[in-house]
Structure formats: C-alpha cells, structure tokens
Design a protein around this motif. Structure first.
Motif, PDB file in Angstrom:
ATOM      1  N   ILE A 228       0.841  -1.200   0.000  1.00  0.00           N
ATOM      2  CA  ILE A 228       0.000   0.000   0.000  1.00  0.00           C
ATOM      3  C   ILE A 228       0.875   1.248   0.000  1.00  0.00           C
ATOM      4  N   VAL A 229       1.962   1.207   0.788  1.00  0.00           N
ATOM      5  CA  VAL A 229       2.888   2.344   0.811  1.00  0.00           C
ATOM      6  C   VAL A 229       3.510   2.547  -0.569  1.00  0.00           C
ATOM      7  N   TYR A 230       3.894   1.442  -1.184  1.00  0.00           N
ATOM      8  CA  TYR A 230       4.453   1.501  -2.541  1.00  0.00           C
ATOM      9  C   TYR A 230       3.435   2.098  -3.506  1.00  0.00           C
ATOM     10  N   LEU A 231       2.171   1.683  -3.375  1.00  0.00           N
ATOM     11  CA  LEU A 231       1.119   2.189  -4.254  1.00  0.00           C
ATOM     12  C   LEU A 231       0.923   3.691  -4.066  1.00  0.00           C
ATOM     13  N   ILE A 232       0.981   4.165  -2.829  1.00  0.00           N
ATOM     14  CA  ILE A 232       0.821   5.604  -2.567  1.00  0.00           C
ATOM     15  C   ILE A 232       1.914   6.399  -3.278  1.00  0.00           C
ATOM     16  N   ILE A 233       3.157   5.955  -3.121  1.00  0.00           N
ATOM     17  CA  ILE A 233       4.278   6.662  -3.764  1.00  0.00           C
ATOM     18  C   ILE A 233       4.172   6.568  -5.284  1.00  0.00           C
ATOM     19  N   ALA A 234       3.776   5.382  -5.772  1.00  0.00           N
ATOM     20  CA  ALA A 234       3.671   5.178  -7.215  1.00  0.00           C
ATOM     21  C   ALA A 234       2.591   6.066  -7.821  1.00  0.00           C
ATOM     22  N   LEU A 235       1.451   6.181  -7.143  1.00  0.00           N
ATOM     23  CA  LEU A 235       0.373   7.038  -7.651  1.00  0.00           C
ATOM     24  C   LEU A 235       0.810   8.493  -7.698  1.00  0.00           C
ATOM     25  N   ARG A 236       1.531   8.906  -6.691  1.00  0.00           N
ATOM     26  CA  ARG A 236       1.998  10.302  -6.682  1.00  0.00           C
ATOM     27  C   ARG A 236       2.984  10.560  -7.822  1.00  0.00           C
ATOM     28  N   ASN A 237       3.910   9.621  -8.044  1.00  0.00           N
ATOM     29  CA  ASN A 237       4.916   9.824  -9.082  1.00  0.00           C
ATOM     30  C   ASN A 237       4.333   9.685 -10.481  1.00  0.00           C
ATOM     31  N   PHE A 238       3.396   8.760 -10.655  1.00  0.00           N
ATOM     32  CA  PHE A 238       2.859   8.517 -11.994  1.00  0.00           C
ATOM     33  C   PHE A 238       1.838   9.573 -12.401  1.00  0.00           C
ATOM     34  N   TYR A 239       0.895   9.860 -11.496  1.00  0.00           N
ATOM     35  CA  TYR A 239      -0.174  10.808 -11.832  1.00  0.00           C
ATOM     36  C   TYR A 239       0.160  12.234 -11.405  1.00  0.00           C
ATOM     37  N   ARG A 240       1.338  12.405 -10.753  1.00  0.00           N
ATOM     38  CA  ARG A 240       1.790  13.723 -10.301  1.00  0.00           C
ATOM     39  C   ARG A 240       0.737  14.395  -9.410  1.00  0.00           C
ATOM     40  N   SER A 241       0.189  13.612  -8.502  1.00  0.00           N
ATOM     41  CA  SER A 241      -0.831  14.116  -7.586  1.00  0.00           C
ATOM     42  C   SER A 241      -0.184  14.496  -6.257  1.00  0.00           C
ATOM     43  N   SER A 242      -0.981  15.060  -5.367  1.00  0.00           N
ATOM     44  CA  SER A 242      -0.482  15.423  -4.045  1.00  0.00           C
ATOM     45  C   SER A 242      -0.350  14.176  -3.169  1.00  0.00           C
ATOM     46  N   TRP A 243       0.422  14.327  -2.090  1.00  0.00           N
ATOM     47  CA  TRP A 243       0.583  13.202  -1.164  1.00  0.00           C
ATOM     48  C   TRP A 243      -0.751  12.824  -0.536  1.00  0.00           C
ATOM     49  N   LEU A 244      -1.545  13.828  -0.175  1.00  0.00           N
ATOM     50  CA  LEU A 244      -2.839  13.572   0.462  1.00  0.00           C
ATOM     51  C   LEU A 244      -3.775  12.860  -0.515  1.00  0.00           C
ATOM     52  N   GLY A 245      -3.803  13.317  -1.746  1.00  0.00           N
ATOM     53  CA  GLY A 245      -4.662  12.685  -2.738  1.00  0.00           C
ATOM     54  C   GLY A 245      -4.219  11.259  -3.033  1.00  0.00           C
ATOM     55  N   ALA A 246      -2.902  11.045  -3.136  1.00  0.00           N
ATOM     56  CA  ALA A 246      -2.387   9.701  -3.389  1.00  0.00           C
ATOM     57  C   ALA A 246      -2.707   8.758  -2.233  1.00  0.00           C
ATOM     58  N   PHE A 247      -2.569   9.267  -0.998  1.00  0.00           N
ATOM     59  CA  PHE A 247      -2.878   8.439   0.178  1.00  0.00           C
ATOM     60  C   PHE A 247      -4.357   8.089   0.221  1.00  0.00           C
ATOM     61  N   PHE A 248      -5.211   9.064  -0.029  1.00  0.00           N
ATOM     62  CA  PHE A 248      -6.654   8.858   0.018  1.00  0.00           C
ATOM     63  C   PHE A 248      -7.097   7.853  -1.048  1.00  0.00           C
ATOM     64  N   LYS A 249      -6.641   8.037  -2.279  1.00  0.00           N
ATOM     65  CA  LYS A 249      -7.063   7.176  -3.380  1.00  0.00           C
ATOM     66  C   LYS A 249      -6.463   5.775  -3.262  1.00  0.00           C
ATOM     67  N   ALA A 250      -5.206   5.680  -2.826  1.00  0.00           N
ATOM     68  CA  ALA A 250      -4.585   4.367  -2.657  1.00  0.00           C
ATOM     69  C   ALA A 250      -5.288   3.568  -1.570  1.00  0.00           C
ATOM     70  N   SER A 251      -5.714   4.246  -0.508  1.00  0.00           N
ATOM     71  CA  SER A 251      -6.414   3.561   0.588  1.00  0.00           C
ATOM     72  C   SER A 251      -7.759   3.032   0.127  1.00  0.00           C
ATOM     73  N   ILE A 252      -8.511   3.853  -0.603  1.00  0.00           N
ATOM     74  CA  ILE A 252      -9.831   3.426  -1.070  1.00  0.00           C
ATOM     75  C   ILE A 252      -9.711   2.307  -2.099  1.00  0.00           C
ATOM     76  N   ILE A 253      -8.784   2.456  -3.042  1.00  0.00           N
ATOM     77  CA  ILE A 253      -8.590   1.419  -4.070  1.00  0.00           C
ATOM     78  C   ILE A 253      -8.199   0.096  -3.433  1.00  0.00           C
ATOM     79  N   SER A 254      -7.266   0.136  -2.499  1.00  0.00           N
ATOM     80  CA  SER A 254      -6.816  -1.084  -1.827  1.00  0.00           C
ATOM     81  C   SER A 254      -7.935  -1.719  -1.025  1.00  0.00           C
ATOM     82  N   PHE A 255      -8.722  -0.871  -0.338  1.00  0.00           N
ATOM     83  CA  PHE A 255      -9.805  -1.384   0.498  1.00  0.00           C
ATOM     84  C   PHE A 255     -10.843  -2.123  -0.343  1.00  0.00           C
ATOM     85  N   PHE A 256     -11.343  -1.470  -1.383  1.00  0.00           N
ATOM     86  CA  PHE A 256     -12.388  -2.093  -2.200  1.00  0.00           C
ATOM     87  C   PHE A 256     -11.841  -3.268  -3.015  1.00  0.00           C
TER      88      PHE A 256
END
Length: 349
Positions: free
Chosen positions: A300-328
């Motif tokens: 999940i931590v890897y996914l958060i960093i990957a989302l931020r680097n790939f989509y160039r999003s904020s840390w908060l947005g990457a954390f929020f989206k990675a958590s929801i995606i992983s959960f569902f």
C-alpha cells in the motif's frame, strides 16, 4: 573485383567483408552452436539484457517512475510492461509450483484420511448400536417376568430391534455404500450419479456439478490444489484490467485507460517480484508471520508513492485514493475472484 557472399536468409549478395547482411541484418557467418541457440532463445523471448536490469532496479526503488517514463515515450531503454509482467509471473509461478506440489500432497492426504475416518465412524456407529441393542435384549429377557411380556411378544420385539432399519445412517449426503459398490463393479456414469442423488430432470450445469463431485470422491481429492494453481495465472491476468478500471475511476482526466494499464502491469510486476523474493527466502529461513504482514502492508505504501509519481498528484490525494482502491479491491474484487477461481478449478478438476 571484391569478393561477394550470398545471404542464406534473403539470398541477396553482399561484400564478403561485411559481418552482417546489409539487406536483412542476418549474420554473415553461420556460427550456430548449442550455447548460441539457447542464449538467443532466452534473449529473444525474455529480453534478458540491459533493459531488464535497468527496468528491474527502477521498478523496485522508484515506485511509479518506470510507468511514467514509459508513458512519456522513453520506451527503448526499458522492457515493455506486458513483457516484464509475463517474465516475472512465469518466474513466480515456477518457484511457487514447488510449494504447490507439497501442499497438494498434504491436502490430498488430509482429504483421504477424512473420508476414511467417516467410514470408520459409520462402522463404529453400527458396532456401538449393535452392542447397545444386545444389552437391551438381554435386559428384557432377564426382566421378562417383571415387565409381563410373553415369549412371543419378546421374540417380536427382538426381531424389530435386530432390524437394519434401526441402524442410524451416517453418510456424506448420498447412498455411499451403494456408490462404492457401483464404482467397484464399473457401473455406468448415470447409475453412479443417481446414487449420489442426482434427479433425472437436472440441468446441464447440475449434471456437470454432480459429475465433478463424483470425480472428486473417486480420486479422494487428489490433485485439486494443482488444478487450483493452474487456474490462478489466468485469474490474475483478468484481475489486472479490473485494477486499471479502478484507477480510471479515480483518475478520470489525467490519463487514458492504456496509461492505467501500463501502471497496473508494472505494479503487479512489483508484487510478483516481492513474492518471488519471499518464496526464495522461505526456502532458507522461514519468514515470521508478522514480517509477511508488514510486507503486504508495504504494498500500500508503494502504491501511494507510485500514484503520486505517476499521476503527479499530491501526497494527500495519493494516500486517500490508494487507501480506497486497496480497500475495495482487497475486500470486494479479490474475495469474489477467489470464489470464482475455486468454482472454475472445481469444474475443471
């Protein structure tokens, strides 16, 4: 006049000083050996060259960067995402196959013992019941005068108590003794399915299910884990675009679905690579459960960093989206897929 040679591949002539044919690129000299044969096969199929190691290092230490570079057009330096995923998944399932063989033998032995134990319980129930009936009949004869029963009445009661209809029938839900007899004499399939409780108006799916149950019973569960293992790679390949679909939902504008697929290929490749390392380490040193749990959470931590680097999003947005995606994904998609894998494996058993 300079000497010329004829290419064995395209049959065009060229200067003999050339090491490669200028028309098709074929090597001028035919140096085919066993080593060249297998090295070319491996290199052409898996592309084990500098691109692989460059892609591997970037994937492991820079989450999301490899996918970003590939999408941005820097593709010649790195392995194609689908090719990279295929290579790592082949390696993973090859390593995993050794554990599957052991697990298949252990599970098959447990199922076999379970079936034998049920047979013993059936026999034990009959024996205990017979002893209790014998004691009861002896007690009735001993106290015949007290309870006021005649010899004829006692004989009738004794006959009823000795009847097989009084013996409790403990089974797997079908006429097991009859089925065993039919299997022993090689009876037709229809008779064996009928003994299992299949009705004549059962539809095609129901007939298939009963047939698989019969096969499972006859083989005593042997090989079921192997069939399950063979089904997993296909299921994983189908789960990958579903993960990309989740990304598309949360990142609707920044990228196309093809871009989400590139990210998914590399992310799943990272997961398979991590599992490969875990399996190899387990061969030497058994990893504690708590470390395995931490490794899974690290995804999940890897996914958060990957989302931020790939989509160039904020840390908060990457954390929020990675958590929801992983959960569902883990609580909805994966359990449903696991049930589907088990059902497909059983129907293909």
């Amino acid at each position: 006049m300079p000497a010329t040679e004829q290419c064995k591949n395209c049959e065009q002539t060229f200067d003999s000083s050339f090491e490669y044919c200028p028309h098709c690129g074929m090597e001028a000299t035919d140096n085919l050996t066993v080593g060249v044969l297998f090295s070319n096969t491996i290199e052409n199929y898996f592309s084990i060259d500098a691109r692989f190691f460059r892609s591997f290092v970037t994937l492991m230490i820079k989450p999301g960067v490899l996918a970003r570079r590939f999408v941005d057009g820097k593709r010649l330096k790195y392995l194609h995402p689908a090719q990279f995923y295929l290579f790592i998944s082949v390696v993973f399932f090859f390593i995993f196959s050794f554990s599957v063989r052991k697990a298949d033998n252990e599970v098959s032995e447990v199922i076999k013992k379970g079936l034998e134990r049920e047979v013993n319980l059936d026999s034990l129930a009959v024996n205990v019941d017979s002893l209790e009936m014998a004691d009861a009949r002896a007690a009735l004869r001993k106290n015949q005068d007290v309870i006021g029963m005649s010899d004829d009445e006692l004989m009738v009661l004794d006959s009823v108590m000795s009847s097989d209809s009084q013996v409790p029938n403990i089974s797997l839900g079908f006429k097991r003794k009859l089925l065993d007899s039919l299997i022993a004499v090689g009876a037709p399939l229809e008779q064996k399915l009928k003994a299992m409780g299949m009705k004549e108006d059962t539809n095609a799916f129901g007939r298939r299910f009963y047939a698989q149950m019969l096969k499972f019973y006859e083989k005593q569960g042997g090989g079921i884990i192997q069939v399950l293992y063979d089904t997993i790679p296909i299921a994983m390949f189908l789960l990958l675009p579903l993960f990309a679909l989740f990304l598309k939902i949360f990142y609707w504008k920044p990228a196309t679905f093809a871009h989400h697929l590139v990210f998914s290929f590399y992310f799943f490749t990272f997961i398979f690579t991590s599992f490969c390392v875990m399996l190899l380490v387990n061969k030497v040193w058994e990893i504690p459960i708590w470390i395995e749990v931490l490794i899974c959470f690290s995804f999940i931590v890897y996914l958060i960093i990957a989302l931020r680097n790939f989509y160039r999003s904020s840390w908060l947005g990457a954390f929020f989206k990675a958590s929801i995606i992983s959960f569902f994904y883990m609580l909805v998609i994966v359990p449903v897929a696991a049930i589907g894998i088990i059902m497909v494996a059983f129907m293909l058993y």
